[in-house]
Design an enzyme around this catalytic site. Structure first.
Site, mmCIF file in Angstrom:
data_model
loop_
_atom_site.group_PDB
_atom_site.id
_atom_site.type_symbol
_atom_site.label_atom_id
_atom_site.label_comp_id
_atom_site.label_asym_id
_atom_site.label_seq_id
_atom_site.Cartn_x
_atom_site.Cartn_y
_atom_site.Cartn_z
ATOM 1 N N ALA A 165 9.850 -5.213 0.692
ATOM 2 C CA ALA A 165 10.694 -5.124 1.889
ATOM 3 C C ALA A 165 11.006 -3.710 2.365
ATOM 4 C CB ALA A 165 12.024 -5.835 1.623
ATOM 5 N N LEU B 128 3.681 -7.471 -0.567
ATOM 6 C CA LEU B 128 3.453 -6.430 -1.580
ATOM 7 C C LEU B 128 2.126 -5.729 -1.336
ATOM 8 C CD1 LEU B 128 4.381 -7.947 -5.067
ATOM 9 C CD2 LEU B 128 5.763 -6.500 -3.579
ATOM 10 N N TYR C 264 -5.781 -8.962 5.999
ATOM 11 C CA TYR C 264 -6.510 -8.133 6.962
ATOM 12 C C TYR C 264 -7.979 -8.533 6.981
ATOM 13 C CZ TYR C 264 -8.314 -4.112 9.497
ATOM 14 O OH TYR C 264 -8.959 -3.333 10.423
ATOM 15 N N TYR D 38 -14.019 -3.066 2.950
ATOM 16 C CA TYR D 38 -12.777 -3.847 3.026
ATOM 17 C C TYR D 38 -13.028 -5.352 2.806
ATOM 18 C CZ TYR D 38 -7.994 -5.021 3.599
ATOM 19 O OH TYR D 38 -6.729 -5.492 3.319
#
Ligand code: NAI
Ligand code: NA
Length: 395
Positions: free
Chosen positions: A48, A138, A224, A234
């Site tokens: 957060a 996270l 993503y 990625y």
């Protein structure tokens, strides 16, 4: 003390409390300006203190007047040594939430551990009773497994073959060719263990076991995808394997939540400058071109714009607009054909000499420093500042 940025490679060792507070204030103001969202009222945000998680906490609190519990792993300041940005961000968030009459408490520690899960469970029992929305945001390079105590490290590598492409050192603007060796040994499994869905499910199990999720509770984790140029490192790389696992876990959790009519979603978000994305080769060059193109088209967004849109138009807007794989897509503008076609063209011609013109290198660099509270408009960096700031609920 007077605090200045001190960088080493892709990290900044210092951060500025006033700049971090201003960043938080700016995000709060943005959410308030956009108007009320009829959203969740009791929200747990795991991760957060920075990036998408902080934006989620701010959007819940100031968009929907939600009570929030935030979990993160940050370093408090000591005399003469600034804390980590997430610490200052949270201190500022709580201060402004409390001023607005909103419940906000925070737990600083390793979210992967049983101890922190237990602390959160107890806090919910004491203060909120049940949670309506769990945001899982996270981003960590390591995870100590709570059952075995074994430490796993995630890596950012292609799978199967060497990947070569252009990259930029955004501090110097130097564009160069880089080659990244493929994953070996347990690299893929380790990355999945750190950034995959296991811990998300552990959180939801812990909450459900204690009946701490309300009827119809929702949980959202962030993912993503990105363009072809970054695919080998990625989405088709080790981190992509972890994201595949995270996305699969949404299905498992939704199944687990059937008895309470709950749902787990993955939201695919836009590429943004964070400490993590700055450390992935090739990505900074892509982002600097992406920012240029999206700013020219007036569709540029930062974390808060992304999350405010996720909440107001998708999660609580009546139309989740899920893709074929059941994911929420707020990377829709990034992935627009016209945007990607322009970037692909620019990519071919990008050099050290022309990047500051064809790409938004300055925007990249500014965003990087902003993560640490530097180069924030309206902040007097010559003023003496008290580096020791406390998170109100931790006192
Ligand atoms: P970030 O680094 O800004 O935030 C990570 C948060 O996790 C921080 O609050 C940090 O304190 C916390 N954290 C890290 N390790 C922890 C631990 N062991 N225990 C407790 N808290 C811990 O990351 P960002 O960029 O906001 O990423 C969040 C999620 O969004 C990730 O899943 C990431 O893959 C995803 N995402 C990121 C994009 C980007 O361009 N940055 C794009 C799309 C998705
Ligand atoms: Na985050």
């Amino acid at each position: 003390m007077i605090i200045e940025p001190r960088t080493r490679g892709f990290i900044c060792l210092t951060s500025h409390p006033t700049g971090c507070e201003q960043n938080v204030i700016d995000q709060i103001e943005y959410v308030k300006l956009k108007g009320k969202i009829d959203g969740a009222k009791k929200v747990l945000v795991i991760g957060a203190s920075t990036g998408f998680g902080l934006a989620s906490r701010i959007t819940s609190a100031f968009g929907s007047d939600a009570a929030t519990i935030g979990v993160f792993f940050d370093k408090p300041a000591t005399e003469g040594r600034p804390g980590s940005p997430g610490y200052y961000n949270t201190a500022a968030f709580e201060k402004h939430a409390h001023q607005a009459g909103l419940y906000a408490k925070s737990i600083n520690g390793d979210a992967f551990s049983n101890e922190i899960k237990e602390q959160v469970v107890n806090l919910i029992k004491e203060d909120l009773g049940q949670i309506d929305l769990v945001i899982y945001s996270l981003a960590s390079p390591v995870r100590k497994h709570p059952e075995t105590g074994k430490r796993y490290k995630s890596v950012l590598k292609p799978i199967g073959e060497v990947f070569s492409n252009k990259t930029v050192d955004f501090h110097t603007g130097n564009v160069s060719e880089i080659s990244i060796n493929p994953a070996e040994g347990d690299d893929i499994a380790n990355t999945v263990t750190v950034m995959g869905g296991e811990d998300w499910k552990m959180w939801m199990d812990a909450l459900q076991a204690e009946n701490l999720l309300s009827e119809g509770a929702t949980t959202v984790a962030y993912s993503y995808i990105g363009p072809d140029v970054t695919k080998p490192v990625y989405r088709n790389g080790t981190i992509g394997a972890a994201k595949d696992d995270l996305e699969k876990t949404a299905v498992t959790i939704t199944d687990d939540l059937k008895s309470i009519g709950g749902k787990a979603y993955v939201s695919v978000n836009k590429a943004l400058v964070t400490q993590a994305s700055s450390a992935i080769p090739v990505i900074p060059l892509y982002i600097s071109l992406l920012f240029k193109v999206m700013k020219e088209k007036n569709i540029h967004e930062g974390c808060i714009e992304q999350i405010q849109r996720l909440y107001s138009q998708r999660l609580f807007g009546g139309d989740l607009d899920l893709d074929a794989k059941g994911r929420i897509r707020v990377d829709d503008w990034e992935m627009r054909e016209d945007v990607q076609a322009e970037i692909a063209e620019l990519w071919k011609s990008a050099t050290t000499e022309n990047l500051s013109e064809i790409g938004d290198l300055e925007g990249y660099s500014n965003e990087f420093f902003k993560l640490f509270g530097f180069k924030v408009a309206g902040v007097d960096y010559d003023a003496d500042v008290n580096e020791v700031v406390k998170i109100p609920s931790e006192q």
